[in-house]
Design an enzyme around this catalytic site. Sequence first.
Site, PDB file in Angstrom:
ATOM      1  N   HIS A   1      91.008 -29.014   7.885  1.00 29.10           N
ATOM      2  CA  HIS A   1      90.448 -28.900   9.250  1.00 29.10           C
ATOM      3  C   HIS A   1      89.326 -29.930   9.444  1.00 29.10           C
ATOM      4  O   HIS A   1      88.170 -29.581   9.709  1.00 29.10           O
ATOM      5  CB  HIS A   1      89.917 -27.477   9.405  1.00 29.10           C
ATOM      6  CG  HIS A   1      89.601 -27.031  10.794  1.00 29.10           C
ATOM      7  ND1 HIS A   1      88.870 -27.778  11.688  1.00 29.10           N
ATOM      8  CD2 HIS A   1      89.912 -25.877  11.436  1.00 29.10           C
ATOM      9  CE1 HIS A   1      88.737 -27.102  12.818  1.00 29.10           C
ATOM     10  NE2 HIS A   1      89.372 -25.942  12.685  1.00 29.10           N
TER      11      HIS A   1
ATOM     12  N   GLU B   1      93.461 -32.528  12.334  1.00 28.10           N
ATOM     13  CA  GLU B   1      93.708 -31.674  11.180  1.00 28.10           C
ATOM     14  C   GLU B   1      95.140 -31.835  10.668  1.00 28.10           C
ATOM     15  O   GLU B   1      96.092 -31.740  11.431  1.00 28.10           O
ATOM     16  CB  GLU B   1      93.469 -30.212  11.561  1.00 28.10           C
ATOM     17  CG  GLU B   1      92.136 -29.980  12.260  1.00 28.10           C
ATOM     18  CD  GLU B   1      92.045 -28.609  12.914  1.00 28.10           C
ATOM     19  OE1 GLU B   1      92.649 -27.657  12.385  1.00 28.10           O
ATOM     20  OE2 GLU B   1      91.387 -28.492  13.967  1.00 28.10           O
TER      21      GLU B   1
END
Length: 294
Positions: A164, A267
């Site tokens: 992320h 991400e």
Amino acid sequence: MIKKIFALPVIEQISPVLSRRKLDELDLIVVDHPQVKASFALQGAHLLSWKPAGEEEVLWLSNNTPFKNGVAIRGGVPVCWPWFGPAAQQGLPAHGFARNLPWTLKSHHEDADGVALTFELTQSEETKKFWPHDFTLLAHFRVGKTCEIDLESHGEFETTSALHTYFNVGDIAKVSVSGLGDRFIDKVNDAKENVLTDGIQTFPDRTDRVYLNPQDCSVINDEALNRIIAVGHQHHLNVVGWNPGPALSISMGDMPDDGYKTFVCVETAYASETQKVTKEKPAHLAQSIRVAKR
């Protein structure tokens, strides 16, 4: 926050370029190498910062994030595993438990080009509270002029996951991302499927999109910092583009009110379907990052 990390006193000099330090409740590993400066939290095997020599910081880390046991860190590269997003069962942590638990530094190696580190997390009484499976999860990092991350999982189960990554940008209003593909799930619009018609993602307001057929490289064009960040994806199914926008940013206690202006998340993910892991075939999710002038 990143300057604060590098000013912390050294608790243990692990090698000439690696040291252990502590910020509030969390143990950190700091890399100070001629080619690169980087830092990690043992909680989550969390890459907090990465700065190749001669470059601006590549990753964004919130100045408001707490460094407390069991509390997710806002910024850097959170490891979302063994699920991405909200848990299927109420009361379990969003984005899994891997980012909230302490990992072990298993190995490290330095050479003239940079540093390689491997962190490990395995099942425990704590993980069994969230998830019934036995597992070994390895996070491999190579930091230097480029940054390479490989998340390797062993066991018998199915997961969703993501790296992320929060990227430091000069001004979100002057950022665009290409290489995402066209079809996406729009999580800001009731998870409806939509199409990116011109191939360029911008961030005029809150954005949360799971791209369904991304290319193997996403390119962040940062006009304000006059640079391009190329984000390579391996073993992935999706790429997620996220920025909270002004209203959500204000509501987030671990982020400055204007925090959304200086980062974008691109991400590497396996999110729209589950990824199967078997004893014969471990699973991987990998990301590589490099920086260039525009």
